[in-house]
Design a protein around this motif. Structure first.
Motif, short mmCIF file in Angstrom:
data_model
loop_
_atom_site.label_atom_id
_atom_site.label_comp_id
_atom_site.label_asym_id
_atom_site.label_seq_id
_atom_site.Cartn_x
_atom_site.Cartn_y
_atom_site.Cartn_z
N TYR A 346 0.81 -1.21 0.00
CA TYR A 346 0.00 0.00 0.00
C TYR A 346 0.85 1.27 0.00
N ALA A 347 2.06 1.20 0.47
CA ALA A 347 2.95 2.37 0.48
C ALA A 347 3.32 2.80 -0.92
N GLN A 348 3.22 1.88 -1.89
CA GLN A 348 3.58 2.18 -3.27
C GLN A 348 2.35 2.39 -4.16
N ALA A 349 1.17 2.49 -3.56
CA ALA A 349 -0.05 2.66 -4.34
C ALA A 349 -0.06 4.01 -5.06
N SER A 350 -0.64 4.05 -6.25
CA SER A 350 -0.76 5.30 -7.00
C SER A 350 -2.20 5.81 -6.89
N TYR A 351 -2.33 7.13 -6.86
CA TYR A 351 -3.63 7.78 -6.67
C TYR A 351 -4.00 8.59 -7.92
N TRP A 352 -5.30 8.63 -8.21
CA TRP A 352 -5.79 9.37 -9.37
C TRP A 352 -7.18 9.89 -9.07
N ALA A 353 -7.51 11.04 -9.61
CA ALA A 353 -8.87 11.58 -9.53
C ALA A 353 -9.31 12.01 -10.91
N GLY A 354 -10.55 11.72 -11.23
CA GLY A 354 -11.08 12.09 -12.54
C GLY A 354 -12.53 12.50 -12.45
N LEU A 355 -13.05 13.02 -13.55
CA LEU A 355 -14.40 13.56 -13.58
C LEU A 355 -15.30 12.68 -14.43
N ARG A 356 -16.38 12.17 -13.84
CA ARG A 356 -17.37 11.42 -14.59
C ARG A 356 -18.34 12.40 -15.24
N PRO A 357 -18.65 12.22 -16.52
CA PRO A 357 -19.70 13.06 -17.13
C PRO A 357 -21.07 12.49 -16.78
N MET A 358 -21.77 13.12 -15.84
CA MET A 358 -23.02 12.55 -15.32
C MET A 358 -24.24 13.33 -15.82
N THR A 359 -25.25 12.59 -16.24
CA THR A 359 -26.53 13.23 -16.52
C THR A 359 -27.35 13.26 -15.24
#
Length: 359
Positions: A346-359
């Motif tokens: 878990y110390a080497q985990a990579s993180y990402w955030a993104g945007l869902r196009p939601m209706t």
């Protein structure tokens, strides 16, 4: 016919595939240096039409109010002085009725199952691989209340002839043996054996490579500034590298589509909903999910993608900010640790955030 596809995510790239297959001359334009580098980059990896349904549901307004005061809520609202955000949220609340939910659920089920059929056919036609699996999806429940709700939910699955079965905790751990090491107590599960998994970015990248070999042109590093019109027709698009024209245009720009289309009088009801993903490389096979597990309590999905584990979840209505907020990411991380505490480093985990196009 010349077709211009705006956006090289999974939707734009697959549109290019079908247009090219039909014999058209296709060009794809994207502001990123390669395909699938925004919305399609880091999602949960589940191909699960059985779970397709609207977030706008009866009881959701009360849940949202309760989650506003929770530290690790699956959905949060950060209001902005943004007219489009409030229009979207009002429309969301209007669709939380029993009648609208049933109508929207039926439509989403039809298109989701059709989409899966198309994906399977495309895979057969091309031989493309994308760390995909056909081991189904297991939804797990932590409380008796969640199990009771599942008994009501399966009626919808039955109405759409979705293959499924409710299982007790012991059976859930037979389906996903690594759950035996979970630090939470399971109350039961819902297994959809026909659902699939796969890496959306890998799928899109490999399909784009195949299309380029077949003559489809991809113009990367090309921001789109606007659509040009003559009368009631699109006459071209203006980009950072000048004007591009075609006979037909496909707008597949996810959250940016409303900005491009609004000057033409086309108002599409899309607003970004931010989500987070955590990926562990070189995961331990015997301590990770065989396929995919959805935790009903946190709404986090954990999926095996080759030798990786991907966990994704949370829904933050907070405008167009893509930055990773550690507190929100922790919701996903805590669920992953609770379900599969020994999945990997878990110390080497990579993180990402993104945007869902939601209706």
């Amino acid at each position: 016919m010349k077709a211009l596809v705006l956006g090289a995510g999974v939707i734009g790239t697959t549109c290019a595939y079908y247009l090219s297959k039909a014999g058209h001359e296709v060009t794809v334009v994207d502001r990123q240096p390669g395909p699938a580098l925004e919305t399609s980059f880091g999602n949960a990896g589940g191909v699960c039409p059985g779970f397709a349904g609207p977030w706008a549901a009866p009881g959701m307004p009360v849940k949202v109010l309760r989650w506003l005061f929770a530290r690790h809520a699956p959905l949060s609202l950060r209001p902005h002085f943004d007219r489009q955000q409030w229009r979207w949220f009002v429309a969301f609340l209007r669709n939380c009725t029993t009648e609208r939910f049933a109508h929207n659920k039926a439509r989403m089920q039809r298109i989701a199952h059709y989409s899966k059929e198309c994906l399977m056919a495309l895979r057969e036609e091309t031989g493309i691989t994308y760390d995909h699996g056909t081991g189904g999806v297991l939804q797990v429940f932590r409380t008796r209340k969640e199990v009771d709700a599942a008994h009501r939910a399966v009626k919808v699955l039955q109405s759409f002839d979705v293959n499924h079965r409710l299982v007790d905790p012991q059976e859930a751990m037979k389906i996903e043996p690594a759950l035996e090491h979970a630090t939470i107590t399971l109350a039961g599960g819902l297994h959809l054996p026909d659902d699939e998994t796969g890496d959306c970015r890998l799928f899109t990248t490999r399909l784009a490579e195949r299309l380029q070999d077949q003559g489809v042109v991809f113009k990367f590093d090309t921001p789109i500034h606007g659509l040009m019109t003559e009368g009631d027709a699109v006459a071209g698009i203006m980009t950072s590298h000048g004007k591009l024209t075609a006979d037909r245009y496909v707008v597949a720009l996810a959250n940016d589509a409303p900005f491009l289309l609004r000057p033409l009088g086309i108002d599409i009801p899309i607003y970004p909903v931010k989500g987070y993903a955590i990926t562990i490389e070189s995961a331990r096979a015997d301590r990770s999910p065989r396929s995919s597990v959805i935790d009903e309590h946190s709404k986090v999905m954990v999926t095996r993608l080759g030798d990786r584990v991907r966990a994704a979840g949370t829904a933050e209505i907070a405008g167009y900010d893509r930055a990773v907020t550690i507190r929100k990411a922790k919701t996903v991380l805590d669920t992953l640790r609770a379900l599969f505490p020994q999945a990997g480093d878990y110390a080497q985990a990579s993180y990402w955030a993104g945007l869902r196009p939601m209706t």
